[in-house]
Design a protein around this motif. Structure first.
Motif, short mmCIF file in Angstrom:
data_model
loop_
_atom_site.label_atom_id
_atom_site.label_comp_id
_atom_site.label_asym_id
_atom_site.label_seq_id
_atom_site.Cartn_x
_atom_site.Cartn_y
_atom_site.Cartn_z
N PRO A 1 0.81 -1.22 0.00
CA PRO A 1 0.00 0.00 0.00
C PRO A 1 0.84 1.27 0.00
CG PRO A 1 -0.24 -1.19 2.07
CD PRO A 1 0.46 -2.10 1.12
N LEU A 2 2.02 1.24 0.64
CA LEU A 2 2.91 2.38 0.58
C LEU A 2 3.35 2.66 -0.84
CD1 LEU A 2 5.46 2.29 3.56
CD2 LEU A 2 4.04 4.21 2.83
N ARG A 3 3.73 1.59 -1.53
CA ARG A 3 4.18 1.75 -2.91
C ARG A 3 3.03 2.29 -3.79
NH1 ARG A 3 8.18 -2.07 -5.10
NH2 ARG A 3 7.26 -3.57 -3.65
N ALA A 4 1.81 1.76 -3.57
CA ALA A 4 0.66 2.23 -4.34
C ALA A 4 0.36 3.70 -4.05
CB ALA A 4 -0.56 1.36 -4.02
N LEU A 5 0.50 4.10 -2.79
CA LEU A 5 0.26 5.49 -2.42
C LEU A 5 1.23 6.41 -3.14
CD1 LEU A 5 -0.27 6.70 1.25
CD2 LEU A 5 1.17 7.96 -0.33
N VAL A 6 2.53 6.10 -3.05
CA VAL A 6 3.55 6.95 -3.65
C VAL A 6 3.43 6.96 -5.17
CG1 VAL A 6 6.04 7.22 -3.98
CG2 VAL A 6 5.12 6.76 -1.70
N ALA A 7 3.11 5.82 -5.74
CA ALA A 7 3.03 5.72 -7.20
C ALA A 7 1.95 6.61 -7.78
CB ALA A 7 2.79 4.27 -7.62
N GLY A 8 0.86 6.81 -7.03
CA GLY A 8 -0.26 7.57 -7.58
C GLY A 8 -0.28 9.04 -7.25
N LEU A 9 0.64 9.52 -6.42
CA LEU A 9 0.65 10.94 -6.09
C LEU A 9 1.17 11.77 -7.25
CD1 LEU A 9 2.03 10.81 -2.41
CD2 LEU A 9 -0.32 11.28 -3.14
N PRO A 10 0.62 12.95 -7.47
CA PRO A 10 1.05 13.77 -8.62
C PRO A 10 2.39 14.45 -8.35
CG PRO A 10 -0.57 14.96 -7.34
CD PRO A 10 -0.49 13.59 -6.72
N PRO A 11 3.10 14.81 -9.41
CA PRO A 11 4.41 15.46 -9.22
C PRO A 11 4.31 16.84 -8.60
CG PRO A 11 3.80 15.41 -11.55
CD PRO A 11 2.80 14.55 -10.83
N ALA B 1 15.80 -0.26 3.17
CA ALA B 1 15.72 -0.23 1.71
C ALA B 1 14.51 0.55 1.23
CB ALA B 1 15.65 -1.66 1.18
N LEU B 2 13.69 1.04 2.16
CA LEU B 2 12.44 1.68 1.76
C LEU B 2 12.63 2.89 0.84
CD1 LEU B 2 9.38 1.59 1.99
CD2 LEU B 2 9.57 3.01 4.05
N PRO B 3 13.57 3.82 1.12
CA PRO B 3 13.73 4.94 0.18
C PRO B 3 14.05 4.48 -1.24
CG PRO B 3 14.85 5.42 2.23
CD PRO B 3 14.44 3.97 2.30
N ALA B 4 14.89 3.46 -1.38
CA ALA B 4 15.25 2.96 -2.71
C ALA B 4 14.06 2.30 -3.39
CB ALA B 4 16.41 1.97 -2.60
N ILE B 5 13.11 1.80 -2.60
CA ILE B 5 11.91 1.19 -3.18
C ILE B 5 10.90 2.25 -3.60
CG2 ILE B 5 9.91 -0.27 -2.64
CD1 ILE B 5 11.76 -1.87 -0.77
N LEU B 6 10.73 3.28 -2.76
CA LEU B 6 9.71 4.29 -3.03
C LEU B 6 10.15 5.33 -4.05
CD1 LEU B 6 8.30 5.01 0.56
CD2 LEU B 6 7.47 3.39 -1.16
N ASP B 7 11.45 5.61 -4.13
CA ASP B 7 11.90 6.68 -5.03
C ASP B 7 11.53 6.41 -6.49
OD1 ASP B 7 13.38 9.19 -5.41
OD2 ASP B 7 14.82 7.93 -6.47
N PRO B 8 11.75 5.19 -7.01
CA PRO B 8 11.36 4.96 -8.40
C PRO B 8 9.89 4.59 -8.58
CG PRO B 8 12.48 3.02 -7.55
CD PRO B 8 12.50 4.05 -6.46
N ALA B 9 9.16 4.46 -7.48
CA ALA B 9 7.78 4.00 -7.58
C ALA B 9 6.84 5.07 -8.11
CB ALA B 9 7.29 3.52 -6.21
N GLY B 10 7.19 6.34 -7.94
CA GLY B 10 6.32 7.42 -8.38
C GLY B 10 7.11 8.65 -8.76
N PRO B 11 6.42 9.75 -9.06
CA PRO B 11 7.11 10.96 -9.52
C PRO B 11 7.77 11.77 -8.42
CG PRO B 11 4.74 11.33 -9.43
CD PRO B 11 4.95 9.89 -9.12
N LEU B 12 7.43 11.53 -7.17
CA LEU B 12 8.01 12.32 -6.08
C LEU B 12 9.35 11.74 -5.64
CD1 LEU B 12 4.91 12.96 -3.80
CD2 LEU B 12 5.72 14.29 -5.75
N VAL C 1 9.14 12.95 -0.37
CA VAL C 1 8.84 11.89 0.59
C VAL C 1 10.02 11.71 1.53
CG1 VAL C 1 8.20 9.46 0.88
CG2 VAL C 1 7.37 10.73 -1.13
N HIS C 2 9.81 11.94 2.80
CA HIS C 2 10.85 11.80 3.83
C HIS C 2 10.59 10.48 4.58
CE1 HIS C 2 11.85 16.16 3.48
NE2 HIS C 2 10.54 16.28 3.27
#
Length: 339
Positions: A18-28, A47-58, A74-75
């Motif tokens: 769900p974290l990945r889905a949240l970040v992936a759908g947020l607008p730039p 490893a979470l920052p490396a997972i979330l960084d490419p998941a979405g535009p932020l 995203v902090h």
């Protein structure tokens, strides 16, 4: 136009997707900062920052002490540190663990509520037990918005269900619907929203997590003695009426526990104590057997019989401990705190 410009997110077991889905759908152009707490082990690198960084535009990265809160960024809380909001900046702290965790959701949510009031959106995702419930209650008490992942779809419904039942929620949605909802909430005008004054207890508890001397040196510290010991430091716990209807416990140095988290940790300690008892009994059996054999070799039949009888009695006691451990596990009394 005043807008909601801080989104705090809490997740634990089952929360990565769900974290990945949240970040992936947020607008730039999201007009808010996103701060994420995921329960991770104290040692090592997340490893979470490396997972979330490419998941979405932020852009997503590990939170850095003193960095300004960046809109559209995203902090991510680093291992073994609470992440807090203070004076428009990110603050990292190795303050007392809450519910057995550092980072924990409640200190982040509480600090954001104090800093921004109606400008905060709190989000609780999949996870075991109830971290985030007290913090979400604080956000709502200050006029912020509470969002909870639908417990029916969460891999581990404990955290969202606890938040929903105890703190309440303004929105209960599936993970796939979170990005659109958060984007809409962050673009609404909240200039006229009520900003309730923080309760003295909320302010005191927020100060506990900050770097430096904690807030519990005050002789008028909140709470009454609970007659219980803190699992983290063995100090006396005080019963504290928390945000909303949530009852919690704090020790003198600041470790905080919800009832469910305290019960779970007590279960772990009980199982550990039983394993120690079992090991001691098994050692005693082995020693009695060895002494019986030695007595037999020396022709001391009566002595050998006494040691053999002691070994049999101790073995029966060890079997009883084994059955008790199995019974505790079957009943869920040794429920694991998922990190």
């Amino acid at each position: 136009m005043a807008q909601r410009d801080i989104i705090t997110v809490a997740a634990s077991a089952g929360g990565l997707e769900p974290l990945r889905a949240l970040v992936a759908g947020l607008p730039p152009d999201l007009p808010a900062s996103v701060l994420v707490v995921l329960h991770v082990p104290a040692h090592g690198v997340s490893a979470l920052p490396a997972i979330l960084d490419p998941a979405g535009p932020l852009p997503a990265g590990t939170a850095v002490d003193g960095e300004p809160l960046g809109r559209g960024r995203v902090h991510v809380a680093p291992p073994d540190h609470h992440v807090l909001v203070l004076d428009g900046h990110v603050t990292l702290s190795r303050g007392p663990r809450e519910n057995g965790h550092r980072p924990a959701a409640d200190p982040l949510f509480r600090s954001a509520a104090l800093a921004r009031g109606p400008g905060v959106v709190g989000v609780v995702l999949s996870g075991a037990l109830d971290d985030g419930t007290a913090g979400l209650a604080a956000i709502r008490a200050r006029g912020g918005v509470a969002v909870v992942q639908d417990p029916e779809e969460a891999a581990y419904p404990g955290m969202p269900r606890s938040a929903l039942e105890t703190a309440g929620a303004d929105h209960v949605v599936a993970a796939r619907d979170l990005p659109a909802l958060l984007d809409r909430l962050c673009r609404e005008d909240v200039a006229g929203a009520a900003r309730a004054e923080p309760a003295a207890l909320m302010d005191a508890e927020a100060r506990v997590a900050r770097p430096g001397p904690d807030a519990l040196h005050d002789p008028q510290r909140p709470g009454v003695p609970a007659g219980l010991g803190c699992p983290d430091c063995n100090g006396a716990l005080f019963e504290v009426p928390g945000e909303g209807a949530l009852l919690r416990y704090r020790c003198r140095v600041g470790h905080a526990w919800s009832p469910d988290s305290l019960l779970a940790q007590q279960g772990l300690e009980l199982e550990g104590a039983l394993w120690v008892a079992l090991r001691t009994l098994e050692d005693k059996v082995a020693l009695n057997v060895r002494l019986a054999q030695d007595a037999e070799l020396r022709g001391r039949a009566l002595t050998a019989g006494r040691f053999e009888q002691a070994a049999e009695e101790t073995l029966r006691a060890a079997d009883s401990i084994r059955r008790l451990i199995a019974a505790l596990g079957a009943s869920g009394s040794t429920a694991e705190i998922v990190g």
